[in-house]
Design an enzyme around this catalytic site. Structure first.
Site, PDB file in Angstrom:
ATOM      1  N   HIS A  34       0.956  -1.141  -0.009  1.00 45.86           N
ATOM      2  CA  HIS A  34      -0.024   0.009  -0.085  1.00 45.86           C
ATOM      3  C   HIS A  34       0.877   1.334   0.110  1.00 45.86           C
ATOM      4  CE1 HIS A  34      -3.429  -2.731   1.719  1.00 45.86           C
ATOM      5  NE2 HIS A  34      -3.441  -2.649   0.418  1.00 45.86           N
ATOM      6  N   GLU A  78       1.275   3.480   2.904  1.00 48.89           N
ATOM      7  CA  GLU A  78       1.689   2.874   4.103  1.00 48.89           C
ATOM      8  C   GLU A  78       3.285   2.677   4.167  1.00 48.89           C
ATOM      9  OE1 GLU A  78      -0.717  -0.588   4.726  1.00 48.89           O
ATOM     10  OE2 GLU A  78      -2.496   0.638   4.025  1.00 48.89           O
ATOM     11  N   GLU A 109       0.948  -4.999  11.068  1.00 48.45           N
ATOM     12  CA  GLU A 109       0.331  -3.631  11.181  1.00 48.45           C
ATOM     13  C   GLU A 109       1.269  -2.778  11.993  1.00 48.45           C
ATOM     14  OE1 GLU A 109      -1.877  -2.098   9.294  1.00 48.45           O
ATOM     15  OE2 GLU A 109      -2.821  -3.918   8.431  1.00 48.45           O
TER      16      GLU A 109
HETATM   17 ZN    ZN Z   1      -2.160  -2.075   4.048  1.00 45.80          ZN
END
Ligand code: ZN
Length: 599
Positions: free
Chosen positions: A140, A143, A321
C-alpha cells in the site's frame, strides 16, 4: 476514493461495505472503522442507515506537505527514501557488501519503476541447504513505515555481519529476501493503490472468490511477486502495513467478525505472538488482545497476499500492522525502528525455531527426491526443495506423526517430538517394489501406445509436458462450451484389486452457493461415474476399488454452456493399473495372452 469514518453496528455492516466495492482500511477502534469509498459508494452506505462521515486523509496531507516543503531541496522527502534514494541505497549496499547481498529487480511497476528485492545470505544467489525467508513492505503506497523499517533492517543485517553473533548467525544460516516496496508508484503518488488504482492486497488469487492461481489479468506488481515467490521455497514471511498496531494471520475470509481458522491455526498464533511480544508495545497497547488477530475475525478481505502465500506457496505469511499513523512525521522513523527492531529480527529467527527439517533422498542413489510432507491431522501439505531435497516444517511444540510421500517410493511415517528448537530428521525413501512390478501408465513413452487407449467426444486427449511423475502426462483435448473430451481403456482384472491415478484440474469451479458442477473431470468404471473434480486442484492421488473381471475405465473432461477458468483443462498421470504384469500385454482384455493380442 475519499476516506470515511464509519460507525458499524455489527460485522454484517463490514461485509455489506465490502460487497459494494468500498475498501475497509486497517484502522479500527471499537465500532469505528475507516474505509475508502467513491462518491456513489458513500451514498449507498449512507442510505443503508449506517453512520458515515468524511474525514481527512492525513497520510495524503502529510505527503503533500513533504513534497511541497522539499520541492527544491537536495533532500526530497527528508528522512523518507523516495524511489531514487531507495534505489541508490540498495545499490550502495550491494556494492559495499557484495559477499552477502544480491540485488535483483523482479519486474517493473505500472510506471516502469524497478521492483527491487535484496537477498541477504552468506552465499547470495545460491540455493543452499537453508530456509528462505521473505519480507514485503509498502504494497500500500501510503503505508510508509515498513518501507523505511526495511532500510533499517537491511542496514542492521549488513553492518553487523561478522561483528555481532546474532546478525552473523542469521545471515549464515538463512536466505533472507527483503522487498522494501511492492508499490513504488503508489509511494511516489502518495496513494494506497498502484498507478492503475488497484489495491494490490486485493489482487491475488483467493480461495473463496478467485481460486485461479494464474498471473494473467493481474497487476504487474502482483504478477512479479507471484512469479518470484513461485521460484523460491519461502518457509516464513510477512508483509508490512501501516494504519493499525496488530499482527493479523490467515484466513482473511469469508465472513467479517467470524474467526476463520486455517489448518495451522496454533502455529499462526505462535508466529503472530513472536512479533507482538517482541515489539516494544504492541502486545500491551494494541486494541486487540495480545496484539494479534485472525484476519476474518477482524474484517474479511479477498485477494490478499497472506492467504495466497499460505495456500499456494506454502509460506507461513502474516500481515504486520506496524503503526497506527500511515505516513508518520519523518522524524518519528528512528523511534519506530526502536519499537519494531527486536520484533522484526525475532520473527526472522523463528524460521529456526520449533520445527522439523532435513533432507529427503533416494536410499539407493543418495540423490534428492521431491516429496510431500504430511503432518497427521493437518491438511496443509508442504513439499521439499526439488533441487537439494531439503525441507522445513514449522510447528508448535508437540508430538507429531509425519509422513513422507513420493511417487514410486514406499511412504515413510515417523513420530517426532518437537520442543523449543528445530529437530533434524533426514529421510531415505526406498523404491516401492510392488509398483515396479505393477502395470503403470505414466505416458513417458510420449504416446498412447502402451495401452489400448480409446478416445471419444469432441477432441482427443494429448500428451503434455507437465507431470506428476517423470516428464509427461495426458491432457484433455482443447474443447469449447458444451463439449467433452474422453479417454478410456479396457482392462482385465484377475482378482479384486484397485485402480489408482494422479489427476490435476484447472477449470471453472463448482458453484459457490449451489455446489453445482459446470466444467469438470469425471472418472467412470464401466460407465458409472465414481467421482468428479472441478476448480484448481494440483496433482493429487485417487484410488478406487475394482472387482475381478473385465472393466472399462474412462476419464472425461466435460464443459457446460459458458465460462472458462484457469487453464481450462484436466490431466491424468501415473495410472497404477490393476492386475500383474502378465496382464500388460493382454491387449484384447480377455484374461489371456494369446494370438488375438498379437493381431
Ligand atoms: Zn495496508
Amino acid at each position: 476514493y475519499d476516506t470515511y469514518s464509519v460507525i458499524i453496528n455489527s460485522s454484517k455492516d463490514l461485509d455489506n461495505i465490502s460487497k459494494i466495492g468500498a475498501i475497509i482500511d486497517h484502522y479500527h477502534n471499537g465500532n469505528e472503522v475507516h474505509i475508502l469509498a467513491t462518491k456513489s459508494q458513500y451514498k449507498t452506505i449512507l442510505n443503508s442507515n449506517v453512520n458515515i462521515k468524511k474525514i481527512d486523509n492525513k497520510a495524503r496531507q502529510y505527503y503533500l506537505e513533504l513534497i511541497e516543503e522539499t520541492r527544491d531541496s537536495d533532500n526530497p522527502m527528508r528522512d523518507y527514501h523516495n524511489y531514487n534514494e531507495l534505489t541508490e541505497f540498495l545499490q550502495n549496499i550491494a556494492s559495499n557488501y557484495p559477499s552477502i547481498t544480491n540485488l535483483t529487480s523482479i519486474g517493473q511497476s505500472v510506471q516502469g519503476r524497478e521492483l527491487w528485492v535484496l537477498e541477504i545470505s552468506d552465499n547470495p544467489g545460491v540455493n543452499e541447504f537453508e530456509p528462505e525467508f521473505r519480507y514485503i513492505a509498502n504494497m500500500h503506497g501510503d503505508e510508509t513505515v515498513g518501507r523505511e523499517l526495511s532500510v533499517y533492517l537491511i542496514d542492521w543485517l549488513c553492518s553487523n555481519y561478522g561483528l555481532s553473533d546474532r546478525a552473523t548467525d542469521l545471515v549464515n544460516n538463512t536466505s533472507i529476501h527483503i522487498m522494501p516496496s511492492m508499490n513504488p508508484d503508489g509511494f511516489e503518488l502518495g496513494q494506497r493503490n498502484n498507478a492503475n488504482d488497484v489495491d494490490l492486497n486485493r489482487d491475488f488469487p483467493d480461495q473463496f472468490q478467485d481460486p485461479n492461481n494464474f498471473v494473467n489479468g493481474r497487476q504487474p506488481e502482483t504478477r512479479a511477486v507471484m512469479e518470484w515467490s513461485n521460484q523460491h521455497n519461502f518457509v516464513l514471511s510477512a508483509n508490512m502495513h501501516t494504519g493499525a498496531l496488530v499482527v493479523n494471520y490467515p484466513f482473511d475470509g469469508p465472513n467479517s467478525g467470524s474467526y476463520s481458522a486455517c489448518p495451522d491455526d496454533d502455529l499462526f498464533v505462535d508466529l503472530a505472538l513472536t512479533y507482538s511480544e517482541n515489539h516494544q508495545d504492541m502486545y500491551t497497547e494494541s486494541p486487540f488482545s495480545q496484539g494479534i488477530t485472525n484476519g476474518a475475525q477482524w474484517y474479511a478481505l479477498f485477494g490478499g497476499l497472506q492467504d495466497w502465500s499460505y495456500l499456494w506457496t506454502k509460506a507461513f505469511d502474516v500481515t504486520l500492522e506496524q503503526n497506527e499513523v500511515k505516513w508518520p512525521n519523518q522524524n518519528l522513523l528512528p523511534g519506530l525502528w526502536d519499537e519494531n527492531k527486536e520484533a522484526m529480527i525475532s520473527y526472522i529467527e523463528r524460521v529456526h525455531g520449533p520445527s522439523v527439517r532435513g533432507q529427503v533422498i533416494d536410499a539407493n542413489s543418495g540423490l534428492p527426491i521431491l516429496c510431500s510432507i504430511i503432518v497427521e491431522g493437518n491438511e496443509n501439505v508442504i513439499s521439499n526443495d526439488a533441487q537439494n531435497g531439503d525441507y522445513y516444517r514449522l510447528l508448535t511444540p508437540n508430538t507429531y506423526q509425519i509422513t513422507f510421500n513420493s511417487i514410486g517410493y514406499e511412504s515413510q511415517t515417523q513420530s517426532i517430538t518437537i520442543g523449543d528448537s528445530a529437530v533434524i530428521l533426514n529421510i531415505q525413501l526406498v523404491i516401492d517394489e510392488s509398483l515396479s512390478l505393477a502395470n503403470i501408465e505414466n505416458f513417458e513413452s510420449q504416446s498412447f501406445n502402451s495401452y489400448n487407449w480409446q478416445f471419444s467426444g469432441n477432441e482427443d486427449w494429448q500428451i503434455d509436458s507437465i507431470s506428476a511423475e517423470g516428464l509427461y502426462s495426458a491432457r484433455s483435448g482443447n474443447i469449447g462450451n458444451n463439449q467433452l473430451s474422453e479417454i478410456s481403456v479396457s482392462i482385465f482384472n484377475s482378482e479384486p484389486s484397485q485402480i489408482s491415478f494422479y489427476k490435476k484440474v484447472s477449470c471453472e469451479n463448482v458453484g459457490s452457493q449451489s455446489g453445482n458442477y459446470y466444467d469438470y473431470l469425471a472418472f467412470y468404471i464401466d460407465g458409472v461415474e465414481q467421482e468428479k473434480w472441478a476448480g484448481e486442484i494440483d496433482w493429487s492421488f485417487s484410488t478406487f476399488p475394482l472387482s475381478s473381471g473385465e472393466h472399462n475405465l474412462k476419464w472425461a473432461f466435460i464443459k457446460d454452456q459458458g465460462v472458462s477458468s484457469g487453464q481450462d483443462a484436466t490431466w491424468i498421470d501415473f495410472i497404477v493399473m490393476p492386475g500383474n504384469p502378465s496382464d500388460f500385454c493382454d491387449i484384447s482384455s480377455d484374461g489371456e495372452l494369446n494370438i488375438i493380442d498379437v493381431v
